[in-house]
Write an enzyme that holds these catalytic residues in place. Structure first.
Site, PDB file in Angstrom:
ATOM      1  N   ASP A  24       0.874  -1.165   0.000  1.00 31.34           N
ATOM      2  CA  ASP A  24       0.000   0.000   0.000  1.00 31.34           C
ATOM      3  C   ASP A  24       0.918   1.225   0.000  1.00 31.34           C
ATOM      4  OD1 ASP A  24      -2.353   1.620   0.352  1.00 31.34           O
ATOM      5  OD2 ASP A  24      -1.805   1.795   2.468  1.00 31.34           O
ATOM      6  N   ASP A  54      -1.426  -1.011   6.191  1.00 29.24           N
ATOM      7  CA  ASP A  54      -1.606  -0.569   7.574  1.00 29.24           C
ATOM      8  C   ASP A  54      -3.026  -0.115   7.890  1.00 29.24           C
ATOM      9  OD1 ASP A  54      -1.566   1.789   6.048  1.00 29.24           O
ATOM     10  OD2 ASP A  54      -0.771   2.953   7.724  1.00 29.24           O
ATOM     11  N   ASP A 109      -6.948  -2.076   3.827  1.00 29.71           N
ATOM     12  CA  ASP A 109      -5.972  -3.073   3.378  1.00 29.71           C
ATOM     13  C   ASP A 109      -6.285  -4.470   3.902  1.00 29.71           C
ATOM     14  OD1 ASP A 109      -4.364  -1.142   2.056  1.00 29.71           O
ATOM     15  OD2 ASP A 109      -3.469  -0.577   3.971  1.00 29.71           O
TER      16      ASP A 109
END
Length: 457
Positions: free
Chosen positions: A142, A340, A344
């Site tokens: 990410d 995080d 996600d």
């Protein structure tokens, strides 16, 4: 690490600057430290897939040894007539074949590997994850909070007429999203009105009513879905996109039901100083790197180009992140996902190995198999290296455990090994396995890419 009002403080943190007032939100088994201990204990008590193979081998090995011992007794006694010597030889076979080293080979390495990982901020949930991480061939990141600091600041605002920052802050006042915090920080000196009927749209933005006005705040993708015209902001949009800034737009639905853009917000979120080294270390290990983000294409492209990521996808919704991971797995890759945030979590669960940043959302850490207690992306490459090193130690241990039996059992069966020496050899095999496993304690994250760690020290 600097803490501000509203930040979480873990038990055991040291305050060196002044008076600190904290509110206890978790005690006993629910503290951060207790959860870390529980994760490590669970990992050390679990069986790795390779251990299941060892168990199957042992299930065959033990009956074979018993048959060899019986044959040693019967054949030796009948051929020589010395049944006492045949019995001694039989005892030697049973002693040298005692599978202590075989049983210790895997758990000893797992305990050492998970322990040294925890010491360096790599928490591994179970033994299966520890073993599988070494086979990873693709790592998907990410962007926000993983490769960037996750502390964006508002760097530019452009209004189509009247000031709009207070309206944008009203919609985001109750949100923990990094961009929402940046907007509210920028509007601290303004009189921010109260918003009602606020509704978050994952991966798109937020909508609500402020002072009787129906407002929409979100990404370029969200504006395109609303068919809100952005042509009046082309120059600023292209310029800040090229700089890698994240863009957000505020639009209002007029009395006729048509959305009108009120202004544009540009946020700058600098890269973590370790991100470039993290990507370089993974590439040195021959691992394909990718970045999948919900941010707009311009910001994603700028970050991917700067870091040297092999592949990137932008403006991806949370559910589509999981689909992208599944697509890579279908191509034959063993995929690790690093993230995080709440958005996600589906991708972390879909990946072969989910890796969560410890400073992120709890749901991300629950969905992941590995949690990095420091927000250092270089620990991703370190986790892969630790996995390979641990599996290598397990295989070495199994080799030593079997080689003692392969050499010792025939010697014992032919009367060439006294039971005393057989016992010593059996003990030595266990000591060699434990000693080899304890060598894992010498492992450090720097081994995953020494040059890249030294560059930042």
């Amino acid at each position: 690490m600097v803490k501000d009002v509203g930040d979480l403080v873990a038990g055991g943190a040291i305050n060196g600057d002044g008076l600190l007032r904290v509110r206890v939100t978790a005690v006993g088994a629910e503290t951060v430290l207790a959860r870390i201990i529980r994760l490590v204990e669970d990992a050390q008590g679990a069986k790795a897939p390779i251990q299941k193979l060892v168990d199957r081998v042992a299930a065959v090995f033990v009956p074979i040894v018993l048959v060899i011992a019986l044959l040693t007794l019967l054949i030796g006694g009948m051929l020589t007539g010395d049944w006492s010597m045949a019995l001694i030889n039989t005892v030697s076979v049973l002693v040298i074949a005692c599978p202590c080293a075989l049983g210790l080979a895997t758990p000893a390495a797992i305990m050492a590997g998970t322990g040294v990982g925890a010491r360096h901020g790599i928490l591994i949930k179970d033994a299966e994850t520890l073993e599988r991480a070494g086979a990873v061939s693709a790592v998907v990141f990410d962007k926000t909070g993983t490769l960037t600091r996750g502390q964006p600041a508002l760097v530019f605002e452009q209004a189509a007429g009247a000031p709009f920052l207070g309206l944008a802050a009203a919609l985001q006042r109750g949100s923990d999203h990094p961009l929402a915090r940046a907007t509210c920080d920028a509007a601290k000196r303004l009189e921010v009105p109260v918003a009602s009927r606020v509704h978050a749209l994952p991966g798109r933005g937020v909508t609500g009513v402020v002072e009787g006005r129906v407002l929409h705040l979100g990404s370029t993708r969200y504006m395109n879905e609303l068919h809100a015209g952005l042509s009046g902001f082309d120059a600023a949009r292209n310029g800040f996109s090229a700089q890698g800034c994240s863009l957000a737009w505020l639009a209002e639905t007029d009395s006729a039901g048509f959305p009108q853009v009120l202004g544009m917000l540009a946020y700058g979120d600098p890269l973590k100083s370790e991100s470039m080294d993290a990507i370089a270390a993974l590439r040195e290990q021959g691992i394909f790197t990718a970045m999948i983000t919900g941010d707009h294409h311009g910001a994603a492209k700028a970050v991917a180009y700067e870091l040297g990521v092999d592949h990137f996808e932008a403006e991806v919704l949370p559910a589509d992140k999981a689909a992208a991971v599944a697509r890579m797995k279908a191509e034959g890759k063993v995929v690790a996902m690093v993230g995080d945030g709440i958005n996600d979590a589906p991708a972390l669960a879909a990946a072969d190995v989910g890796i969560a940043m410890g400073a992120g959302a709890d749901v991300a850490m629950h969905a992941a198999g590995i949690t990095l207690m420091r927000g250092d992306p270089r620990l991703v490459a370190a986790a892969m290296d630790l996995s390979r090193y641990t599996v290598r130690k397990i295989r070495q241990n199994l080799f030593w455990a079997f080689i003692y039996n392969v050499v010792g059992i025939p010697l014992a069966a032919f009367g060439l090994l006294n039971p005393v020496f057989a016992g010593a050899a059996m003990a030595l095999s266990s000591i060699s396995v434990l000693g080899n496993a304890l060598l894992l304690k010498r492992w450090t994250p720097e081994q995953a890419g020494k040059a890249h760690w030294q560059a930042r020290r």
